[in-house]
Design an enzyme around this catalytic site. Structure first.
Site, PDB file in Angstrom:
ATOM      1  N   ASP A 110      33.911  10.993  39.821  1.00 42.53           N
ATOM      2  CA  ASP A 110      32.485  10.770  39.540  1.00 42.53           C
ATOM      3  C   ASP A 110      32.398  10.057  38.207  1.00 42.53           C
ATOM      4  OD1 ASP A 110      29.590  11.097  39.143  1.00 42.53           O
ATOM      5  OD2 ASP A 110      29.721  12.566  40.758  1.00 42.53           O
ATOM      6  N   TRP A 145       6.491 -11.251  28.036  1.00 40.91           N
ATOM      7  CA  TRP A 145       7.523 -10.205  28.001  1.00 40.91           C
ATOM      8  C   TRP A 145       8.222 -10.152  26.654  1.00 40.91           C
ATOM      9  CZ3 TRP A 145      12.986  -9.839  27.809  1.00 40.91           C
ATOM     10  CH2 TRP A 145      13.659 -11.051  27.690  1.00 40.91           C
ATOM     11  N   SER A 174      17.337   4.922  28.550  1.00 36.98           N
ATOM     12  CA  SER A 174      18.042   5.071  29.826  1.00 36.98           C
ATOM     13  C   SER A 174      19.257   4.154  29.886  1.00 36.98           C
ATOM     14  CB  SER A 174      17.071   4.775  30.963  1.00 36.98           C
ATOM     15  OG  SER A 174      17.754   4.369  32.108  1.00 36.98           O
ATOM     16  N   SER A 175      19.067   2.899  29.463  1.00 38.53           N
ATOM     17  CA  SER A 175      20.170   1.927  29.527  1.00 38.53           C
ATOM     18  C   SER A 175      21.307   2.318  28.594  1.00 38.53           C
ATOM     19  CB  SER A 175      19.689   0.540  29.129  1.00 38.53           C
ATOM     20  OG  SER A 175      18.753   0.093  30.049  1.00 38.53           O
ATOM     21  N   HIS A 258      19.016 -12.254  23.970  1.00 33.27           N
ATOM     22  CA  HIS A 258      20.023 -13.119  24.562  1.00 33.27           C
ATOM     23  C   HIS A 258      21.144 -12.343  25.244  1.00 33.27           C
ATOM     24  CE1 HIS A 258      21.437 -16.833  25.900  1.00 33.27           C
ATOM     25  NE2 HIS A 258      22.648 -16.394  25.641  1.00 33.27           N
ATOM     26  N   TYR A 262      22.712 -11.895  29.628  1.00 36.16           N
ATOM     27  CA  TYR A 262      24.066 -11.699  30.165  1.00 36.16           C
ATOM     28  C   TYR A 262      24.203 -10.328  30.798  1.00 36.16           C
ATOM     29  CZ  TYR A 262      24.957 -15.956  27.697  1.00 36.16           C
ATOM     30  OH  TYR A 262      24.880 -17.249  27.271  1.00 36.16           O
ATOM     31  N   SER A 273      32.684 -12.194  42.376  1.00 35.94           N
ATOM     32  CA  SER A 273      34.154 -12.229  42.411  1.00 35.94           C
ATOM     33  C   SER A 273      34.690 -11.393  43.568  1.00 35.94           C
ATOM     34  CB  SER A 273      34.730 -11.704  41.089  1.00 35.94           C
ATOM     35  OG  SER A 273      34.369 -12.554  40.036  1.00 35.94           O
ATOM     36  N   HIS A 307      18.848 -19.922  19.628  1.00 32.86           N
ATOM     37  CA  HIS A 307      18.522 -21.075  20.478  1.00 32.86           C
ATOM     38  C   HIS A 307      17.234 -20.836  21.265  1.00 32.86           C
ATOM     39  CE1 HIS A 307      21.300 -19.289  23.798  1.00 32.86           C
ATOM     40  NE2 HIS A 307      20.065 -18.931  24.008  1.00 32.86           N
ATOM     41  N   HIS A 308      16.713 -19.612  21.189  1.00 32.40           N
ATOM     42  CA  HIS A 308      15.380 -19.362  21.748  1.00 32.40           C
ATOM     43  C   HIS A 308      14.293 -19.714  20.739  1.00 32.40           C
ATOM     44  CE1 HIS A 308      16.926 -17.119  25.259  1.00 32.40           C
ATOM     45  NE2 HIS A 308      17.894 -16.793  24.429  1.00 32.40           N
ATOM     46  N   THR A 333      31.945 -19.811  31.075  1.00 33.36           N
ATOM     47  CA  THR A 333      31.164 -19.849  32.319  1.00 33.36           C
ATOM     48  C   THR A 333      31.786 -20.842  33.289  1.00 33.36           C
ATOM     49  OG1 THR A 333      29.258 -19.475  30.911  1.00 33.36           O
ATOM     50  CG2 THR A 333      28.822 -19.936  33.211  1.00 33.36           C
TER      51      THR A 333
END
Lengths: 531, 180
Positions: A110, A145, A174-175, A258, A262, A273, A307-308, A333
């Site tokens: 588990d 957002w 939670s995450s 950012h 990902y 994969s 870059h945002h 990538t």
């Protein structure tokens, strides 16, 4: 029952039934199932909102979401973004597939902390309730957002924005708890003989994702807390009048934001994969390269955030650095894309539904990646910033990348999770509807963006009406595909043929296929030995 | 096994809390970073007066903005002045409180081009303090500054012959009503 998790040595055959099985669950498969159901609800909710957006934008001068001087439109796009990210993609890919298959793939009985796992899931329910409140309370949270101050601090008083922020706090907690659980499980509970360089790539994807969550989400939590105290308690972290800086919020937000993109795509990389290798009946080409490509995407992902923010007035050297660092991400990538292609090359290919979705993923992700490389250039981004070109870009990598990864994983593992087969032709039709639908929505947005149509605006000049109309037709088509998908799932449960332990043949080599379909409630209580 | 899990848990939790702590520290760190590096055109506070004057002549232009919730009229009294690097300059801004109530304002500031921030030193400035204006009161706001003579040794500053000093006044009191 409460002791089952701690008493490793006690063998338990029976398990609680009825509502206790779910509410008090400590079983990774049951919790995974709940995550997937929760994510399906979030997806439905978010999709309905996206349909509303496309209906509003179908013709110039639309009045569908015109209430409150278009505040309703702002609320809908805000909720759409948050729902899709926090209540669809993350729960399904990480909580759902991750919980189901990480322990199975590494031969663990588990998760490391089963009760923590239960908390991780149940925190999402109040989180979703609060987000729903943020839509309906007062005039709603219409900050986008990204909820930049001053719009989110002094621009929108009223409880709605607070509800949204607290909702994200809970989802974030939670995450983080989930991430701790995954990392501990993967590091400490692998079957004997399964070294880190032997774990399946899906597990690598979840591992890197979990580290990104662990390091990025606390930054979001901190930024949200500062924003909440700015709103409610008179602090001035982001308020220039008191010596604060609204730009600091953008730095903090994107330092989280950012890696967050990902977080959404790396588990999908892992799924792709597994699927490509299964249906090419070959091991993945360049396994180690694939694993460390994900690690380097994760690492570099932490140093590209501005870059945002090319358009906020950073000086030219800073923009040059963030341009260069961002372009570097194209290298790992690219390694992944080429390795998937090399895996297929010379393989004994068949195109069952999961494989169609995987190939679709690769094609669409490359398109999204190319526009990403375009936008990564600070100079180019100045003119494309906040246009529909950006909307097209991130929907190609997320709405098609993450979504196609989810569908690939769902069709791939549905027989394992439920013990039922979905007829191939039904899934294939769903693939083609979705593939054509999403392209019809989002490809024209490139043209709209290059022509200068700004995002987050509920109306547009006549000149943009043609492609907008086409995009809206695509949205209807995709939505029809989603309804058809619900029917497919229903059909699979009701009339699907019984699935064998391994329905996909010799290409499916990971441990979950050695178990019956569906697997027994408790698995790998005696861990297998990996040669 | 359980031991290992516990130590992993402790490491991971401290990573998460470490990031959280860094985030809260970021507000102070960000300000410190801007002050030390002149990032974003942040000007410097002079610790001592310049000891030499170079021949390099620089035009300093003045800009003034007021946030719309502050009922002040705020503008520079001179459009621009020219100073030599190392020479101390003095400029005035003029503020009028046009409302019927006393208000407190605080100015934010920077210079463009941003890279000039590190060389722009303020000896005395109204922006160091909160400014209080009674109803209808008018006042002059002085700013005394010099440009670090070291600017002549920095080749990346060679093309800079004009520096714009900009202020934006914000109301200090919270709870100003914004309509949206």
């Amino acid at each position: 029952m409460a002791y089952a998790a701690t008493a490793d040595h006690v063998h338990i055959d029976d398990h609680p039934s009825g509502w206790r099985r779910w509410v008090l669950s400590t079983n990774h498969k049951d919790i995974g199932t709940m995550y997937i159901l929760f994510g399906a609800f979030g997806a439905l909710f978010g999709s309905v909102l996206s349909l509303l957006i496309r209906l509003q934008l179908a013709h110039p001068g639309g009045t569908l979401l015109a209430g409150g001087e278009f505040q309703i439109y702002n609320v809908v796009i805000t909720a759409h973004g948050l729902l899709m990210i926090f209540f669809f993609v993350m729960p399904v890919l990480i909580g759902g597939f991750g919980n189901w298959f990480v322990p199975l793939m590494i031969g663990a009985p588990d998760m490391a902390f089963p009760r923590l796992n239960n908390i991780s899931f149940w925190l999402l329910i109040p989180s979703l309730i609060l987000l729903t409140l943020s839509i309906v309370v007062g005039s709603g949270a219409g900050t986008g957002w990204t909820f930049y101050p001053p719009l989110s601090s002094v621009g929108q008083p009223g409880a709605a924005v607070d509800f949204m922020l607290v909702s994200l706090h809970l989802a974030g907690a939670s995450s983080i708890l989930g991430a701790i659980n995954f990392i501990t499980t993967i590091f400490n509970m692998r079957a004997p003989g399964m070294t880190m360089h032997k774990v399946p790539l899906f597990v690598w994807g979840i591992l890197v994702t979990a580290f990104l969550l662990l390091l990025a989400v606390p930054v979001l939590a901190g930024a949200i807390t500062m924003l909440l105290t700015d709103r409610g308690f008179g602090t001035t972290f982001f308020e220039p009048a008191g010596g604060g800086d609204p730009l600091l919020f953008q730095h903090l937000f994107w330092f989280f934001g950012h890696p967050e993109v990902y977080i959404m795509i790396l588990p999908a990389f892992g799924v792709i994969s597994q699927v490509v290798s299964t249906f090419a009946r070959k091991p993945v080409f360049g396994y180690l390269g694939m694993a460390y490509a994900m690690v380097s995407i994760g690492v570099i992902g932490f140093v590209v955030w501005a870059h945002h923010m090319f358009a906020v007035g950073l000086d030219v050297n800073v923009n040059a650095y963030f341009t260069a660092a961002t372009l570097i991400i194209a290298v790992p990538t690219g390694i992944k894309i080429f390795s998937w292609i090399a895996t297929m090359w010379g393989g004994s290919l068949t195109f069952e539904t999961p494989m169609l979705y995987a190939v679709g993923f690769i094609i669409l992700f490359v398109i999204g990646g190319v526009t990403g490389v375009t936008l990564a250039n600070g100079g180019v981004d100045i003119s494309l910033h906040d246009t529909y070109f950006v909307v097209a870009h991130f929907h190609y990598v997320l709405s098609m990348g993450a979504l196609f990864g989810i569908f690939a994983g769902f069709y791939y593992w549905f027989p394992k999770m439920t013990g039922k087969m979905i007829p191939n032709w039904m899934g294939n039709i769903h693939f083609w509807i979705t593939f054509i639908g999403v392209n019809v929505i989002f490809f024209p947005m490139h043209f709209l963006g290059l022509a200068g149509m700004p995002r987050r605006i509920p109306d547009y000049p006549e000149a943009f009406s043609g492609w907008n109309y086409i995009a809206s037709i695509g949205a209807l088509m995709t939505f029809a595909g989603a309804i058809y998908f619900a029917f497919i799932v229903f059909y699979g449960f009701k009339w699907g043929k019984k699935a064998p332990a391994n329905p996909w043949g010799e290409g499916a080599t990971t441990l979950e296929w050695t178990l019956s379909s569906p697997p027994p409630f408790h698995t790998f209580e005696t861990q297998p030995h990996i040669p | 096994m359980k031991e290992k899990r516990r130590s992993t848990l402790i490491i991971l939790l401290s990573l998460a809390f470490g990031m959280l702590a860094l985030t809260f520290a970021s507000s102070a760190l960000f300000r410190l970073f801007c002050e030390k590096t002149g990032h974003g055109g942040t000007t410097q506070v002079a610790r001592k007066m310049p000891t030499r004057v170079e021949d390099r002549v620089i035009t300093v232009r003045f800009n003034a903005d007021t946030q719309r919730n502050l009922p002040w009229e705020f503008k520079p009294l001179q459009k621009q002045i020219t100073v030599k690097a190392g020479e101390v300059g003095l400029a005035y801004y003029h503020g009028i409180n046009k409302s019927q109530t006393p208000t407190v304002g605080m100015a934010t500031y920077n210079v463009t081009p941003h890279k000039a921030g590190i060389y722009f030193n303020k000896v005395e400035c109204f922006c160091f303090l909160e400014q209080h204006l009674e109803a209808g009161q008018e006042t002059d706001f002085p700013v005394q500054f010099f440009i670090d003579p070291a600017i002549v040794e920095d080749p990346t500053m060679d093309e800079v012959d004009t520096i714009t000093l900009s202020y934006t006044f914000f109301p200090l009191a919270k709870g100003t009503n914004l309509k949206w």
